[in-house]
Design a protein around this motif. Structure first.
Motif, short mmCIF file in Angstrom:
data_model
loop_
_atom_site.label_atom_id
_atom_site.label_comp_id
_atom_site.label_asym_id
_atom_site.label_seq_id
_atom_site.Cartn_x
_atom_site.Cartn_y
_atom_site.Cartn_z
N LEU A 1 16.35 -45.36 -32.93
CA LEU A 1 15.13 -44.99 -33.65
C LEU A 1 14.95 -45.86 -34.89
O LEU A 1 13.86 -46.36 -35.16
CB LEU A 1 15.20 -43.50 -34.02
N ARG B 1 10.82 -41.03 -31.70
CA ARG B 1 11.38 -39.67 -31.55
C ARG B 1 10.93 -39.05 -30.23
O ARG B 1 11.72 -38.41 -29.52
CB ARG B 1 10.91 -38.81 -32.72
N HIS C 1 14.45 -32.47 -35.41
CA HIS C 1 14.34 -33.87 -35.83
C HIS C 1 13.65 -33.90 -37.20
O HIS C 1 12.62 -33.24 -37.39
CB HIS C 1 13.52 -34.68 -34.83
N TYR D 1 8.12 -43.70 -36.31
CA TYR D 1 9.16 -42.66 -36.20
C TYR D 1 8.80 -41.66 -35.10
O TYR D 1 9.63 -41.34 -34.24
CB TYR D 1 9.33 -41.94 -37.54
N ARG D 2 7.56 -41.18 -35.11
CA ARG D 2 7.16 -40.19 -34.10
C ARG D 2 7.19 -40.79 -32.70
O ARG D 2 7.60 -40.13 -31.74
CB ARG D 2 5.76 -39.67 -34.43
N ARG E 1 19.05 -35.44 -37.42
CA ARG E 1 18.98 -34.53 -36.27
C ARG E 1 19.95 -33.38 -36.52
O ARG E 1 21.10 -33.60 -36.90
CB ARG E 1 19.39 -35.24 -34.98
N ASP F 1 12.71 -39.88 -27.23
CA ASP F 1 14.03 -39.24 -27.15
C ASP F 1 15.17 -40.25 -27.21
O ASP F 1 16.14 -40.16 -26.45
CB ASP F 1 14.14 -38.39 -25.88
N LEU G 1 19.48 -41.89 -32.92
CA LEU G 1 19.10 -42.23 -34.28
C LEU G 1 19.21 -43.72 -34.56
O LEU G 1 18.38 -44.30 -35.26
CB LEU G 1 19.96 -41.43 -35.27
N MET H 1 16.71 -40.50 -41.53
CA MET H 1 16.35 -39.87 -40.28
C MET H 1 17.50 -38.95 -39.87
O MET H 1 18.66 -39.36 -39.88
CB MET H 1 16.10 -40.91 -39.19
#
Length: 414
Positions: free
Chosen positions: A252, A243, A215, A239-240, A276, A246, A249, A274
């Motif tokens: 998120l 993330r 990520h 963001y954390r 993945r 789970d 995107l 962002m």
């Protein structure tokens, strides 16, 4: 007694302590309760047990230009070493020991690796060096790096040694947010750099490797100074949080958007990307919320910008974004960067521009073999190309996908 039991009784393992184990074990045993200011003399004492002397610990400065000596009892504190043109710098950039013959012996420079993030360099002089010395010193340097990182949480001494000029409050906030600047595994590698190191405010990046998914995020908060740093702090925190829940995107992005809007209102925003990456397959996904398109680099050449449908910056209440996708080939590198790099210009000149940026990266793409060398070399070269002018934050974040598996790493050879 059965045949199996008799066989087990015949198996013997030598558990006696050899010199190398005893040396490293003593250092490890004593380090647990050792205050930070006594780590340096403890290291010097243990190096002396193998005939080493003139011990120096050199830490990378925040500009990534020099290796600064750490003060401490029994340490040799000399002048800072330039990373680009010194033996210590060679060891640092190559992440491999460098031996330099001298009139009174051999000066060894050993990279201090915390995982794959480089802390600095351990320098020590011996009368002569053999393979046993090399093996023991390499392991000692790894233990020293772990000790420095652990003790760094309890002291400001290491920070003060690395800081070569005054740092703004906003910059200190940003540096406290960052993950390690470099992460290297057999399947994937990342490296990032911020500039200006001592005055950065709104730029940041983050990453986490969770099983087979890497990520990543690159963030640029609007404004300057402390306001931008606070905005970036909330953006990284949001963001954390998302993330670690789970979510996908798109979800998120929506979570970050809501967090920024509710906290700061409609007049504040954050541009971001962002991403993945499935490190097993090379499948890359990303959402672009107002950043320049990342560059796909293959065989040290820019293949193409990764164009994608954009969405509104975070905090503006954009619609659910479209997630873009790209299949990578082994060895591909993706360079993400913020607009501070392309909008910068000298007084009276045109902005640096994305086309010029692309052409420059294409020419300089062979700078360094590792991701750390490349991103550091690009950052400093771009700074020179712009005449040393930096009026806005700028971030470079590079990821390389290598593929393969890590099965061999779980097998311990005795």
């Amino acid at each position: 007694m059965t045949e199996g039991e008799e066989g087990l009784r015949k198996v013997t393992v030598d558990r006696s302590e050899g010199f190398g184990e005893r040396l490293l074990g003593v250092l490890l045993d004593r380090a647990h309760e050792m205050p930070p200011q006594l780590i340096a003399p403890l290291i010097a004492e243990e190096v002396g047990r193998i005939g080493g002397r003139d011990v120096s610990i050199l830490l990378q400065d925040y500009d990534q230009l020099i290796l600064a000596p750490l003060p401490g009892m029994r340490l040799v504190v000399g002048e800072p070493e330039r990373i680009d043109d010194s033996q210590a710098g060679r060891a640092f950039l190559s992440a491999a020991p460098v031996e330099h013959p001298q009139a009174d012996g051999v000066r060894m420079f050993l990279p201090l690796l915390d995982g794959s993030d480089e802390v600095g360099v351990l320098a020590v002089t011996l009368n002569s060096v053999d393979d046993d010395d090399r093996r023991l010193l390499r392991r000692l340097a790894g233990l020293v790096a772990d000790m420095l990182v652990t003790k760094n949480s309890y002291t400001d001494q290491f920070f003060q040694a690395r800081r070569r000029e005054p740092m703004t409050l906003a910059a200190e906030i940003q540096w406290s947010l960052l993950p390690p600047l470099t992460m290297i595994t057999p399947q994937v590698a990342v490296a990032g750099i911020l500039e200006p190191a001592y005055d950065v405010a709104g730029d940041s990046f983050d990453y986490a490797l969770n099983d087979n998914i890497l990520h990543m995020a690159v963030i640029d908060a609007m404004g300057h100074g402390l306001d931008a740093a606070v905005l970036a702090t909330v953006a990284v925190g949001a963001y954390r949080h998302a993330r670690r829940a789970d979510v996908g995107l798109a979800e998120l992005y929506m979570f970050m958007d809501t967090a920024i809007d509710e906290q700061f209102g409609p007049d504040h925003f954050v541009t971001a990307q962002m991403m993945r990456l499935d490190i097993g397959t090379g499948h890359l996904q990303w959402v672009n919320a107002g950043h320049p398109s990342p560059l796909l680099i293959r065989d040290h050449r820019v293949i193409q910008p990764l164009e994608s449908p954009g969405t509104l910056p975070v905090g503006f209440g954009g619609a659910i974004p479209q997630v873009s996708e790209q299949e990578l080939s082994r060895g591909d590198r993706i360079l993400f960067f913020t607009d501070g790099l392309v909008e910068e210009h000298r007084a009276g000149d045109e902005p640096f521009g994305e086309e010029r940026m692309l052409a420059f990266v294409d020419r300089a793409g062979c700078v360094g073999e590792s991701v750390q060398e490349m991103v550091r070399g690009l950052s400093h070269a771009l700074m020179r190309e712009r005449g040393g002018v930096t009026t806005d934050d700028a971030t470079l974040f590079l990821v390389e996908w290598c593929g393969g598996t890590t099965d061999r790493l779980v097998t311990v050879e005795v």
